[in-house]
Design an enzyme around this catalytic site. Structure first.
Site, PDB file in Angstrom:
ATOM      1  N   ASP A   1       0.877  -1.187   0.000  1.00  0.00           N
ATOM      2  CA  ASP A   1       0.000   0.000   0.000  1.00  0.00           C
ATOM      3  C   ASP A   1       0.902   1.220   0.000  1.00  0.00           C
ATOM      4  OD1 ASP A   1      -2.153   1.804   0.130  1.00  0.00           O
ATOM      5  OD2 ASP A   1      -3.354   0.346   1.198  1.00  0.00           O
TER       6      ASP A   1
ATOM      7  N   HIS B   1      10.724  -0.581 -11.731  1.00  0.00           N
ATOM      8  CA  HIS B   1      10.766  -1.873 -12.421  1.00  0.00           C
ATOM      9  C   HIS B   1       9.478  -2.616 -12.118  1.00  0.00           C
ATOM     10  CE1 HIS B   1      14.994  -1.514 -13.456  1.00  0.00           C
ATOM     11  NE2 HIS B   1      15.270  -1.198 -12.205  1.00  0.00           N
TER      12      HIS B   1
END
Ligand SMILES: *[C@@H]1O[C@H](CO)[C@@H](O)[C@H](O)[C@H]1NC(C)=O
Ligand SMILES: *[C@@H]1O[C@H](CO)[C@@H](O)[C@H](O)[C@H]1NC(C)=O
Ligand SMILES: *[C@@H]1O[C@H](CO)[C@@H](O)[C@H](O)[C@H]1NC(C)=O
Length: 443
Positions: free
Chosen positions: A218, A291
């Site tokens: 989160d 990434h």
């Protein structure tokens, strides 16, 4: 002043950026921990704490605080201290909490395990870089519920938090509410792999957060409001960083995020609102490496997870995104640039430069803009600043220079929510090639 030289050292690693901290204001504690140790030491074991993993630390911690709240160090030595009841430490001045051992949560009440409120000149740290709070959140999460948050600072000024680990919170890990003049660094947060377990939520004035690693699925470091510098952040299998969701009377400015490494997260950076009004202005998002994130650069003024707020929309203006490298997970389903601005309040002065991101899967990706004015990618140039329909541009070859460094041992999958999460040591690097602005307390 020492602080200035530290900041400059950190900036020398990348293109210099304008610091967004307010000048002329104290940042961090007014007195050193050494000076506080010399004033008075209140060791929790003198107030009834026992490092047996059973005896409740709550009352002894409060008693030690009351004895040292006008100056001194509350010491929590090595060992495992159980916390069964929560504390609010209110109205302290010139005090520190030195956490050498581990606090394990054994109580099950909601709220916050430790609240520090209405205090000034405060430091929470571990002089051995060994201190940790183990929330055992998995005991809640495995049943599909949440429990208490770990630490909340409310209206605290001139403080620092550093060299500790916050692990497996039953809910949010660290909240800085309406705080001023604070510094948070050399901190590692490891939470479970589900939403609702935010890393750092911060709002207030003049706060410097740097050299922090967050694993949690989160928010990584989120919601800054005014004059904040956030850099050398490693969001390791997290939600990523964000501002929002925003509503009416939004007034956010002078925020810099610099050197942000985001791996396998929901987004690299998101600005989110649905209706509302006010502005987000004069912010810089520089030197991002991503990434395998679902979203990368993402402005969404129609973020439907938030209920529609009154207003024409939040105005996003004078926002600069520069030097973003790496890959998104799938550039066909979620392009690396999405700038979706309000029709009633088109974005203005958005700059996207030196942006080279490619896709992990597939052989194309898209940039999408709507009502977004400025320079770069699919943004419309010129001064009209009127509403326009979605434009999509497709990129069919990898932009040159997209390849970017990785961090050692990026996570192959998220941390579970049904088993305990191990307490990690405080890392010594949080962004590829960057040395923390302040060395770890204990080498
Ligand atoms: C902190 O100060 C505010 C404003 O004076 C007050 O409303 C609040 O109750 C105080 N907090 C505590 C825990 O006493
Ligand atoms: C935002 O909207 C509210 C309610 O619609 C209004 O009271 C307020 O003045 C507006 N604020 C700005 C900054 O436009
Ligand atoms: C990222 O998180 C995972 C899981 O906690 C951990 O194994 C890995 O070492 C972390 N990466 C770094 C560089 O600390």
């Amino acid at each position: 002043m020492l602080f200035k030289s530290i900041v400059l050292a950190a900036f020398s690693l990348a293109a210099p950026i304008a610091a967004q901290l307010a000048t002329g204001y104290q940042l961090g504690p007014l007195t050193t921990s050494d000076a506080k140790w010399a004033v008075k030491v209140c060791d929790v074991t003198k107030y009834g704490a026992v490092a047996d993993g059973v005896t409740d630390l709550g009352p002894p911690l409060l008693a030690a605080f009351n004895a040292c709240k006008t100056g001194g160090v509350i010491n929590i030595p090595l060992g495992t201290f159980a916390m069964a009841t929560w504390v609010t430490l209110d109205d302290g001045v010139a005090f520190a909490i030195n956490l050498e051992g581990t606090i394990i949560r054994t109580g099950t009440a909601g709220g916050h395990m430790i609240i520090i409120e209405n205090s000034s000149d405060f430091e929470l740290y571990s002089s051995r870089s060994s201190g940790a709070i183990q929330g055992y959140g998995y005991q809640f999460h495995s049943q599909g519920i949440y429990g208490p948050r770990l630490i909340r600072l409310i209206s605290v000024e001139y403080f620092s938090i550093h060299d500790i680990a916050l692990v497996d919170s039953p809910a949010f890990h660290l909240i800085l509410a309406d705080c001023t003049g604070g510094e948070v660094y050399n901190l590692i947060i490891r939470g479970g792999n589900e939403g609702g377990l935010d890393g750092i939520d911060v709002w207030g004035f003049n706060i410097y957060i740097h050299d922090v690693e967050v694993t949690n699925k989160d928010e990584c470091v989120t919601n800054p409001s005014n004059h904040m510098l956030i850099e050398n952040i490693y969001c390791n299998w997290s939600g990523g960083s964000a501002i929002g969701s925003l509503g009416t009377d939004t007034d956010i400015s002078k925020i810099t995020y610099n050197n942000i490494y985001t791996w396998s997260s929901n987004q690299m950076f998101m600005l989110k609102s649905n209706g509302g009004n006010g502005t987000v202005s004069d912010c810089v998002f520089s030197n991002f490496i991503g990434h395998s994130n679902a979203y990368s650069l993402y402005i969404d003024a129609y973020w439907t997870s938030e209920t529609l707020q009154a207003g024409d929309g939040v105005l996003y203006t004078d926002l600069t995104f520069s030097n973003w490298k790496g890959t998104c997970a799938n550039g066909v389903t979620r392009g690396p640039i999405m700038a979706i601005c309000p029709t009633g309040q088109p974005c203005d002065g958005i700059t996207i430069s030196d942006f080279a991101m490619w896709t992990d899967s597939g052989s194309s990706e898209y940039y999408k803009c709507e009502n977004a004015w400025g320079n770069g990618a699919c943004l419309k140039g010129g001064s009209a600043h009127t509403a326009y329909a979605i434009t999509t541009s497709t990129v069919t070859a990898a932009p040159s220079g997209y390849s970017a460094a990785t961090m050692p041992s990026d996570l192959a999958s998220g941390l579970g929510i049904t088993v305990s999460i191990a307490i990690p040591t405080v890392p010594t690097t949080f962004f590829p090639g960057a040395t923390p602005a302040t060395a770890r307390a204990y080498p």
